[in-house]
Enzyme design. Sequence first.
Site, short mmCIF file in Angstrom:
data_model
loop_
_atom_site.label_atom_id
_atom_site.label_comp_id
_atom_site.label_asym_id
_atom_site.label_seq_id
_atom_site.Cartn_x
_atom_site.Cartn_y
_atom_site.Cartn_z
N CYS A 83 0.84 -1.20 0.00
CA CYS A 83 0.00 0.00 0.00
C CYS A 83 0.88 1.25 0.00
O CYS A 83 1.93 1.29 -0.64
CB CYS A 83 -0.98 -0.04 1.17
SG CYS A 83 -2.27 1.23 1.04
N ASP A 88 -2.65 1.01 10.55
CA ASP A 88 -3.83 1.86 10.78
C ASP A 88 -4.21 1.80 12.25
O ASP A 88 -4.58 2.79 12.85
CB ASP A 88 -4.98 1.42 9.88
CG ASP A 88 -4.72 1.85 8.44
OD1 ASP A 88 -5.14 2.96 8.07
OD2 ASP A 88 -4.03 1.12 7.71
P1 RI2 Z 1 0.82 6.10 7.24
C1 RI2 Z 1 -3.25 3.53 4.89
O1 RI2 Z 1 -4.64 3.41 4.83
C2 RI2 Z 1 -2.53 2.22 4.65
O2 RI2 Z 1 -3.23 1.11 5.18
C3 RI2 Z 1 -1.23 2.48 5.36
O3 RI2 Z 1 -0.51 1.30 5.66
C4 RI2 Z 1 -1.73 3.18 6.62
O4 RI2 Z 1 -2.80 4.02 6.17
C5 RI2 Z 1 -0.70 3.98 7.37
O5 RI2 Z 1 -0.28 5.10 6.63
P2 RI2 Z 1 -5.55 4.19 3.72
O6 RI2 Z 1 -5.87 5.53 4.29
O7 RI2 Z 1 0.24 6.73 8.45
O8 RI2 Z 1 -4.81 4.24 2.40
O9 RI2 Z 1 2.04 5.27 7.54
O10 RI2 Z 1 -6.80 3.32 3.61
O11 RI2 Z 1 1.06 7.09 6.12
#
Ligand code: RI2
Length: 308
Positions: free
Chosen positions: A127, A196
């Site tokens: 991701c 998350d």
């Molecule tokens: P940082 C994201 O969720 C991903 O799951 C990623 O691993 C997590 O947030 C943490 O992101 P989404 O908002 O805080 O894309 O490390 O559903 O940037």
Amino acid sequence: MDRTVQETADRIRDMTIRGAGRIARAGASAIGDFAKGYQGNDLGRFLDELDQASRVLLDSRPTAVSLWNGVHATLKGVHDAGSVDEAREVLISNSDDFVKRSLEAVEIISRIGAKRVQDGDTILTHCNSSVATGVIKEAHRQGKDIRVFATESRPWRQGILTVNDLASAGVDTTLIIDSAVRSVMKKVDKVFVGADTVTSHGALVNKIGTSQLALAAHEARVQFYVCSETYKFSPMTLFGDMVTIEERDISEVVSPGEIPESVKVFNPVFDSTPARYIDSIITELGMIAPGSVYDVMVRQFGPDVLKE
Ligand code: RI2
């Protein structure tokens, strides 16, 4: 409803603002901006509107506890204020403080995580986690010779953000489709993913597919690291609450008319990786074993958290 708060909640919901850390900072900033822009003098009314604003923000996306922690860190002490002016001051200062500490935590984790990366390592990430990519970019900046596999991460394809970010930092990056994870794992030395939510049992809730990465890493004896600020630790899980896994609209997966109406589509956004598949959680406090999350949480939130 306050316009800035509503706009922020809408942008979190439609994923214009995404990533667990970013949504936490956006939530905290929206509360700070609400306080800055508030015109009235009636404290009771102010607190009611503040409560409404917080709920609108918290309802925007259900899974990442970072948003809950960001909003609650901003609200801390506001009910002890004796006037709107005092309450405003508390909220603005808490909001600025949370954003500052959050950004500092990302930097600290990048430095701690980079120490785990060795010259010649091949890394797999999933991701788009700003914390995990922070670790990778810091290792590269230190001159370590590394290669990275990044998953596409259907359906939103956040992997495209990751490869653009890593490539512009000069990192040797390869994009793979999600189903190629097990196939490339034999070439991988370490996995770095974001978070998350982390539960009190040390389980990781992260983008759908993370648990498959963890299983494949476990099978191949590849180290699996979680990069997580401690405000992604969920106090609710101390009481046995389950983390709500967001499900999003089927239009993110299929176009209208592409499949028969009789076919159901299930689109969960996150999954849970049990603690036993995680080697270490890299936090701003240092590297911690998944089994220590409970203790760190009680220390961070204070022993009273267990009585609430
Ligand atoms: P940082 C994201 O969720 C991903 O799951 C990623 O691993 C997590 O947030 C943490 O992101 P989404 O908002 O805080 O894309 O490390 O559903 O940037």
